[in-house]
Design a protein around this motif. Sequence first.
Motif, PDB file in Angstrom:
ATOM      1  N   TYR A  33       0.837  -1.203   0.000  1.00 41.59           N
ATOM      2  CA  TYR A  33       0.000   0.000   0.000  1.00 41.59           C
ATOM      3  C   TYR A  33       0.869   1.249   0.000  1.00 41.59           C
ATOM      4  CZ  TYR A  33      -3.486   3.445   1.312  1.00 41.59           C
ATOM      5  OH  TYR A  33      -4.293   4.554   1.318  1.00 41.59           O
ATOM      6  N   HIS A  54       0.745   3.959  -3.061  1.00 35.46           N
ATOM      7  CA  HIS A  54       0.156   5.270  -2.766  1.00 35.46           C
ATOM      8  C   HIS A  54       1.200   6.261  -2.248  1.00 35.46           C
ATOM      9  CE1 HIS A  54      -3.196   2.404  -2.626  1.00 35.46           C
ATOM     10  NE2 HIS A  54      -3.868   3.391  -3.179  1.00 35.46           N
ATOM     11  N   ARG A 102      -5.234   4.976   8.172  1.00 39.08           N
ATOM     12  CA  ARG A 102      -5.465   4.138   6.980  1.00 39.08           C
ATOM     13  C   ARG A 102      -4.604   2.885   7.011  1.00 39.08           C
ATOM     14  NH1 ARG A 102      -8.278   1.329   4.067  1.00 39.08           N
ATOM     15  NH2 ARG A 102      -7.627   1.035   1.926  1.00 39.08           N
ATOM     16  N   ILE A 138      -0.604   9.457   3.130  1.00 40.02           N
ATOM     17  CA  ILE A 138      -0.834   8.168   3.791  1.00 40.02           C
ATOM     18  C   ILE A 138      -0.924   8.422   5.291  1.00 40.02           C
ATOM     19  CG2 ILE A 138       0.122   5.888   4.276  1.00 40.02           C
ATOM     20  CD1 ILE A 138       1.508   6.015   1.543  1.00 40.02           C
ATOM     21  N   THR A 139      -2.062   8.058   5.853  1.00 37.96           N
ATOM     22  CA  THR A 139      -2.274   8.296   7.281  1.00 37.96           C
ATOM     23  C   THR A 139      -2.065   7.021   8.083  1.00 37.96           C
ATOM     24  OG1 THR A 139      -4.636   7.786   7.212  1.00 37.96           O
ATOM     25  CG2 THR A 139      -3.985  10.089   6.765  1.00 37.96           C
ATOM     26  N   GLU A 183      -6.089   0.532   9.464  1.00 35.66           N
ATOM     27  CA  GLU A 183      -7.340  -0.008   8.928  1.00 35.66           C
ATOM     28  C   GLU A 183      -7.079  -1.148   7.947  1.00 35.66           C
ATOM     29  OE1 GLU A 183     -10.380   1.754   5.694  1.00 35.66           O
ATOM     30  OE2 GLU A 183     -10.084   3.031   7.462  1.00 35.66           O
ATOM     31  N   ILE A 184      -6.049  -1.009   7.134  1.00 35.17           N
ATOM     32  CA  ILE A 184      -5.727  -2.018   6.121  1.00 35.17           C
ATOM     33  C   ILE A 184      -5.492  -3.384   6.756  1.00 35.17           C
ATOM     34  CG2 ILE A 184      -3.953  -2.735   4.461  1.00 35.17           C
ATOM     35  CD1 ILE A 184      -3.624   0.232   3.790  1.00 35.17           C
ATOM     36  N   ARG A 205      -4.963   1.977  15.783  1.00 37.47           N
ATOM     37  CA  ARG A 205      -3.750   2.734  15.501  1.00 37.47           C
ATOM     38  C   ARG A 205      -2.663   2.408  16.524  1.00 37.47           C
ATOM     39  NH1 ARG A 205      -5.570   8.827  14.567  1.00 37.47           N
ATOM     40  NH2 ARG A 205      -5.064   8.710  16.751  1.00 37.47           N
TER      41      ARG A 205
END
Length: 176
Positions: free
Chosen positions: A80, A84, A93, A89-90, A96-97, A102
Motif C-alpha cells: 500500500y 500510494h 489508513r 498516507i495516514t 485499517e488495512i 492505531r
Amino acid sequence: MQPVKSGVGDPMELHTLRAFDPHVASMAPLLLSALAAGASVNYLISAARYLAMHLVHPQSDVTQRRGGLTPEQLRTVTAYMNEHMNSDITLARLAEIVMLSRYHFIRQFSAATGKTSLRYLTELRIQAARQLLASDGNEPVSQVGRRCGFPNPANFARVFRKNVGCSPSQYRQRAA
C-alpha cells in the motif's frame, strides 16, 4: 581457524529467502543505488559483507523479534505504501488495512520492522526520489518530490538532505 556456524547447511540454499526480511528489503535497493551513484568500492564491499552476514546468520535481531505484524500484513502495508507513495498516507489508513487499532498498529509495525511506519515510509519515498533523480535529468526536482509524496519542495529538500547528505539537485548532478 574454526569455521563459523551459520545455521545453513549448504550455501546453495541461500538463493531465496525463507520469509520476508524487511532489513534486506530496505537495504538491497540502497546498495544498488549506491552502486549506480558511484559509491566507492570499499563502501560497496563493506555493505555487501554486512548484508551477507545478516543473511547467513538467521539469529539476527530482525528475525528474533517477538510479536509484530504477520508477513502477510507487512506485505499488505508495504505494498500500500509503495502504491500510494505520492498520496497522503495516514496512520489510521495503514492500521485499517490490517484491521488493527492505531495504537496496536504502531507497536506491531515497529516490532516487525525495527522502525516506525513514518520512518519506513520516508525511506521508501527517499529511495524512489533517488531513483528518479538518477534516471531522469529533465524532470524538475520539485516534481520529483511531488511524485514521491513530498508536496512541499522545501520539505522535500530538507528531508532528502537529512537522509542522503546532499540536496536533491546535488544528488542528480553526482548521479549524472
